[in-house]
Motif scaffolding. Structure first.
Motif, PDB file in Angstrom:
ATOM      1  N   VAL A  97       0.719  -1.251  -0.244  1.00  0.00           N
ATOM      2  CA  VAL A  97       0.021  -0.243   0.058  1.00  0.00           C
ATOM      3  C   VAL A  97       0.911   1.312  -0.078  1.00  0.00           C
ATOM      4  O   VAL A  97       0.795   2.200  -0.687  1.00  0.00           O
ATOM      5  CB  VAL A  97      -1.128  -0.105   1.317  1.00  0.00           C
ATOM      6  N   TYR A 128      -4.881  -1.944  -1.143  1.00  0.00           N
ATOM      7  CA  TYR A 128      -5.562  -1.654   0.088  1.00  0.00           C
ATOM      8  C   TYR A 128      -6.700  -2.644   0.656  1.00  0.00           C
ATOM      9  O   TYR A 128      -6.644  -2.889   1.718  1.00  0.00           O
ATOM     10  CB  TYR A 128      -6.390  -0.322   0.019  1.00  0.00           C
ATOM     11  N   THR A 138      -4.364   6.527   2.348  1.00  0.00           N
ATOM     12  CA  THR A 138      -4.955   5.997   1.179  1.00  0.00           C
ATOM     13  C   THR A 138      -6.197   6.772   0.800  1.00  0.00           C
ATOM     14  O   THR A 138      -6.533   6.991  -0.286  1.00  0.00           O
ATOM     15  CB  THR A 138      -5.524   4.510   1.680  1.00  0.00           C
TER      16      THR A 138
END
Length: 552
Positions: free
Chosen positions: A466, A500, A533
């Motif tokens: 990620v 993710y 994110t």
């Protein structure tokens, strides 16, 4: 350490190594490229800079790579650098340095991914420009989505972008449109070369209701009123549809103004006087074959009147007179010949032909149950922007149209784009954003503020995947701007969502403590990763003009 930071460090260390060995560091490229290896076991990043410049510097590439690896391993933030093959360099970042990407993102917020590469550049971006003779069809809808996304991406790189719609209110197509309205209003059959569909009846009825006297006017007066009012009504509907689609323009430029002002005659005369046109068969031509056109184009016909290209030439000159450094035209699949003629016009005026860029978009088809959808409720034989939005919504429409290179014809599978699961690409990305938001909301019940995140504890492969994907975002946006390819942002977002989802569903990598478990530095670091994110997903979706829902 972001990929850009690593690239700068690599160039700096490489220059130092070259100087120490008596070589000129000028052989290094302006930007050292770093990439993520396909196999994560090879490291976090890799570069082939030693192979690029080794021989130029008088060194064996592998020897140069070995020296570079040794020097780089001593740098802060680098865990290890190893040589592979004939001179590839595999690099693994120290965990704390890798985690610093998260801090960089959260500090930059909405600005993460922006840059100043195009600062000071004035760009005229012309797209859609559909004739006001009917609703926007799927090809124009594709340009609306792609053009708006490209404008956002260019702006994110610092460009001053003017979105422009070339309003074609001059010529034979408008006459056919007016004739079709007259026929509908007077109960006559649609002209053979006219326009049909419920929208023609609607516009004709609206004009008659507002101007009942139109039916008693002479043929010429009747035609002119239907022409004027019909174009105004049709274009108002086009503008409204685009606005609802999230696309607005800074300038609506009327083609007729070029002829009314004398700009077309003036531009042609200027080229004629400067010897940039040549005479043949009683007409005047421009040498567009020199710039990729399939044939030279007539600019002044043998009867002394301007050909259609005259308006294009005057329009280009008008854009340049308004101070634009770059003129990007986004045209349909049947306009390939415009590349050569517009570049020829630029050259004829003494400009660099590269101030003109023409992007050609390919066809769009709708598919339902494996069969093509060809009919529209209002427009008859063409499927329109409204039809697509009614079927799959604005977000899915924009996302699906930007998802592929404009050079590719696309089929939009209505069965796929209406699904509410991970098979639907836009749902997959938006759901990732919604999940980040849910986790961040759930964290409010815990005392994260009293715990300092320790990014060095994010050692799991899924955490690293990620983080490294987040670090790629600025380069993706920069490349999308440079290549004029917004679909790169779409595919990146799917890659980020793909990294993710496994991370957030891994029970061994909990962000929220369980039961009476206290918040620890690793919990806090993971929460910051989730926040980063969310930020990048929102930034990327924003560049596409697609919403980032808080819940789904």
């Amino acid at each position: 350490m972001t990929p850009a930071d690593l690239a700068d460090l690599l160039r700096s260390v490489a220059a130092k190594v070259l100087v120490e060995r008596g070589s000129d560091p000028a052989v290094l490229p302006d930007e050292v490229k770093v990439e993520r290896p396909r196999n994560p076991e090879h490291g976090d990043y890799a570069t082939n800079v030693a192979m690029q410049v080794g021989k130029k510097a008088g060194m064996n590439p592998r020897d140069f790579a070995t020296a570079l690896a040794e020097a780089l391993s001593k740098s802060e933030g680098i865990e290890v650098a190893e040589v592979a093959g004939p001179g590839f360099l595999n690099i693994r970042l120290a965990k704390a340095a890798q985690g610093a990407i998260v801090e960089t993102i959260l500090a930059a917020g909405e600005k993460y991914g922006t840059a100043a590469a195009l600062a000071g550049t004035k760009i005229n971006l012309e797209f859609v420009s559909a004739n006001p003779t009917g609703p926007i069809h799927l090809g124009g809808t594709r340009w609306a989505a792609v053009g708006d996304a490209l404008g956002r991406i260019l702006s994110a790189q610092g460009a001053e972008v003017t979105r422009e719609y070339y309003f074609n209110d001059h010529g034979a197509q408008i006459d056919r449109f007016a004739n079709s309205l007259v026929a509908a209003a007077t109960g006559q059959p649609t002209p053979e070369d006219g326009y049909a569909g419920a929208y023609i009846d609607e516009i004709a009825g609206t004009i008659v209701a507002a101007h009942p006297e139109v039916l008693t006017l002479s043929t010429g007066e009747q035609h002119e009123l239907f022409r004027r009012e019909g174009v105004e009504l049709m274009f108002a509907q086009i503008k409204q549809n685009l606005h609802e689609f999230g696309v607005d323009f800074d300038v609506y430029f009327n083609e007729s103004s070029l002829f009314a002002s004398g700009a077309v005659d003036e531009a042609i005369q200027r080229l004629k006087d400067s010897g940039k046109l040549y005479e043949k068969d009683g007409a005047w031509w421009i040498s567009s074959t020199e710039y990729g056109d399939d044939k030279d184009r007539v600019v002044i016909k043998s009867d002394g009147k301007s050909a259609y290209i005259g308006g294009d030439i005057a329009y280009f000159q008008n854009k340049r007179s308004r101070g634009f450094d770059l003129c990007i035209y986004m045209l349909g699949a049947d306009h390939h010949g415009y590349i050569g003629r517009l570049k020829a016009a630029a050259a004829a005026f003494g400009d660099d032909p590269d101030v003109v860029e023409v992007l050609i978009g390919q066809m769009v088809n709708l598919v339902k149950d494996g069969a093509a959808v060809k009919m529209s409720k209002r427009a008859g034989t063409v499927v329109t922007l409204d039809d697509l939005v009614d079927l799959i919504g604005i977000d899915a429409s924009r996302y699906s149209l930007v998802r592929w290179s404009v050079n590719t014809s696309i089929d939009i599978d209505l069965d796929l784009w209406t699904k509410s699961d991970s098979e639907n690409p836009v749902y997959y990305v938006q759901y990732a954003h919604a999940r980040t938001n849910q986790i961040i909301g759930n964290s409010a019940a815990f005392e994260y503020d009293s715990v300092t995140p320790d990014f060095a504890l994010l050692t799991a492969d899924r955490e690293g995947e990620v983080i490294r994907t987040l670090g790629e975002y600025p380069r993706v946006v920069a490349t999308a701007a440079e290549t004029r390819e917004p679909h790169r942002v779409v595919r990146y977002l799917e890659e980020l969502a793909g990294a993710y989802h496994p991370f957030q569903s891994d029970k061994a990598l909990r962000v929220i403590p369980q039961g009476d478990e206290p918040v620890t530095p690793v919990h806090a670091a993971r929460l910051e990763l989730v926040k980063a994110t969310r930020q990048v997903l929102a930034n990327g979706l924003g560049l596409l003009g697609v919403s980032a829902p808080e819940r789904m």
